[in-house]
Design a protein around this motif. Structure first.
Motif, PDB file in Angstrom:
ATOM      1  N   ARG A   1      38.645  46.818  43.043  1.00  0.00           N
ATOM      2  CA  ARG A   1      39.315  46.908  41.276  1.00  0.00           C
ATOM      3  C   ARG A   1      40.009  45.291  41.337  1.00  0.00           C
ATOM      4  O   ARG A   1      40.114  45.289  40.022  1.00  0.00           O
ATOM      5  N   MET A   2      40.768  44.429  42.518  1.00  0.00           N
ATOM      6  CA  MET A   2      41.279  43.418  42.409  1.00  0.00           C
ATOM      7  C   MET A   2      40.096  42.718  42.068  1.00  0.00           C
ATOM      8  O   MET A   2      39.363  41.527  41.707  1.00  0.00           O
ATOM      9  N   ILE A   3      39.232  41.884  42.736  1.00  0.00           N
ATOM     10  CA  ILE A   3      37.769  41.117  42.808  1.00  0.00           C
ATOM     11  C   ILE A   3      37.045  41.357  41.327  1.00  0.00           C
ATOM     12  O   ILE A   3      36.704  41.199  40.684  1.00  0.00           O
ATOM     13  N   SER A   4      36.681  42.889  41.247  1.00  0.00           N
ATOM     14  CA  SER A   4      36.148  43.092  39.918  1.00  0.00           C
ATOM     15  C   SER A   4      37.659  42.965  38.508  1.00  0.00           C
ATOM     16  O   SER A   4      36.933  41.955  38.141  1.00  0.00           O
ATOM     17  N   TRP A   5      38.914  43.015  38.766  1.00  0.00           N
ATOM     18  CA  TRP A   5      39.650  42.147  37.498  1.00  0.00           C
ATOM     19  C   TRP A   5      39.210  40.901  37.747  1.00  0.00           C
ATOM     20  O   TRP A   5      39.271  40.465  36.271  1.00  0.00           O
ATOM     21  N   GLY A   6      39.592  40.317  38.552  1.00  0.00           N
ATOM     22  CA  GLY A   6      39.573  39.120  38.884  1.00  0.00           C
ATOM     23  C   GLY A   6      37.469  38.448  38.055  1.00  0.00           C
ATOM     24  O   GLY A   6      37.876  36.867  37.521  1.00  0.00           O
ATOM     25  N   GLU A   7      37.021  39.153  38.485  1.00  0.00           N
ATOM     26  CA  GLU A   7      35.823  38.275  38.671  1.00  0.00           C
ATOM     27  C   GLU A   7      35.055  38.604  36.757  1.00  0.00           C
ATOM     28  O   GLU A   7      35.108  37.503  36.147  1.00  0.00           O
ATOM     29  N   HIS A   8      35.853  39.847  36.050  1.00  0.00           N
ATOM     30  CA  HIS A   8      35.898  39.856  33.892  1.00  0.00           C
ATOM     31  C   HIS A   8      36.146  38.964  33.423  1.00  0.00           C
ATOM     32  O   HIS A   8      36.144  38.373  32.552  1.00  0.00           O
ATOM     33  N   ARG A   9      37.588  38.530  34.337  1.00  0.00           N
ATOM     34  CA  ARG A   9      38.622  37.420  33.615  1.00  0.00           C
ATOM     35  C   ARG A   9      37.833  35.992  33.800  1.00  0.00           C
ATOM     36  O   ARG A   9      38.488  34.931  32.880  1.00  0.00           O
ATOM     37  N   LEU A  10      36.956  35.657  35.030  1.00  0.00           N
ATOM     38  CA  LEU A  10      37.310  33.849  35.501  1.00  0.00           C
ATOM     39  C   LEU A  10      35.379  33.777  35.137  1.00  0.00           C
ATOM     40  O   LEU A  10      35.600  32.996  35.459  1.00  0.00           O
TER      41      LEU A  10
END
Length: 331
Positions: free
Chosen positions: A32-41
């Motif tokens: 979830r942390m990786i997905s959150w960062g990937e979608h924003r960055l």
């Protein structure tokens, strides 16, 4: 350093239960942390830099957080000594969560059972454990994909976590799981991830360099020991020349993979089974023309699956024994 008995308890829990389906799992949180960062960055300019910042930040945060938690737990009162009870429990839980040997074996076995029912069931089941597109796979390709994953994830899901446990304790073990999760989510060479995920992929390559080759060695030793103990048929026991040729087979074919590491455990299993792995696969709709590992394109069977699982288990047992004595000797 981790208590060696935390390793034994955590490993036995994995043998008995596998990944707990109904309990919170740190890898799910990592995802979830990786997905959150990937979608924003993962957009706009400087995607490679953004991906590097995300990967390095998450890796450092996991290590520091785990290290601090262990330190705090060591200060809590315990009837077994200063902090031993809580810290031992914490380490045991981390080891239990980080090992994936039983779940992997269960999933691979289920692929073969599903394939016995129908090709479509086999495709759906193998899609749970592989990243490639499975909708057009033949029955042989389904079996091959499952056994490739069994070999590759013996390294990623068992040997590498134990390697980093021996080196850096449970903070290192859990941090490795973040490294591996980053690679499994964004470390692809597709149009979407080739820039953003390249740092995640390279860090994973470094973290798995020694464990992947160690996995191949343990699989070879495991296959020999199984033959000696008659777990494998007598007619399949290896001669000295066959053993040497297996090392040569891995040396030749271990490089036949897009990953600098995954080819080695896959080559070990292909050599043990005398079969062929690899070849072209589709990922996210894109064709990747991977080289073959081995030349004997024979039909794989349920017997091959059972033999692979025995080799897998023996390699895992050998690694647990090695790490136990390393931890015990450094206490």
């Amino acid at each position: 350093m981790t208590n060696p008995f935390a390793l034994l308890i955590g490993w036995v829990l994995d043998l008995l239960f596998g990944d707990p389906q109904r309990l919170p799992h740190p890898v799910v949180g990592f995802g979830r942390m990786i997905s959150w960062g990937e979608h924003r960055l993962n957009k706009g300019a400087h995607r490679q830099l953004k991906g590097a910042i995300l990967a390095i930040t998450l890796i450092i945060l996991v290590f520091i957080a785990t290290f601090l938690l262990r330190y705090l737990f060591s200060k809590l009162p315990s009837p077994f000594g200063e902090g031993m009870g809580v810290r031992l429990l914490f380490d045991m839980i981390i080891i239990f969560y980080c090992l994936a040997g039983t779940t992997l074996i269960r999933e691979v076995r289920n692929v073969f059972l599903a394939l016995d029912r129908s090709l479509e069931d086999g495709r759906e089941q193998v899609a749970r454990i592989v990243g490639r597109d499975t909708s057009e796979l033949s029955a042989q390709e389904v079996r091959t994909a499952a056994l490739e994953t069994l070999a590759e994830n013996l390294s990623d899901g068992v040997i590498a976590p134990l390697f980093w446990l021996a080196l850096l304790g449970t903070p290192g073990m859990l941090t490795y799981k973040m490294v591996n999760t980053l690679d499994s989510m964004i470390g692809y060479r597709t149009e979407r991830y080739k820039d953003f995920g390249c740092w995640a992929a390279r860090i994973d390559d470094v973290a798995n360099y020694i464990p992947a080759r160690l996995t191949a060695l343990l699989m070879i030793i495991g296959s020999w020991l199984l033959a000696v103990s008659h777990w494998l048929p007598r007619k399949k026991q290896a001669t000295n020349s066959q053993r040497l040729s297996l090392f040569n087979f891995i040396k030749k074919n271990g490089k036949n993979h897009a990953s600098p590491n995954s080819g080695y455990p896959e080559a070990a299993l292909a050599g043990i089974l005398d079969c062929r792995f690899g070849g072209p696969h589709y990922y996210f709709g894109e064709l990747f023309d991977k080289p073959y590992i081995g030349e004997n394109d024979r039909e794989l069977t349920t017997a091959d699956m059972k033999k692979s699982i025995r080799v897998n288990r023996f390699a895992e047992l050998l690694m647990v024994i090695i790490v136990f004595f390393i931890i015990f000797a450094t206490k």
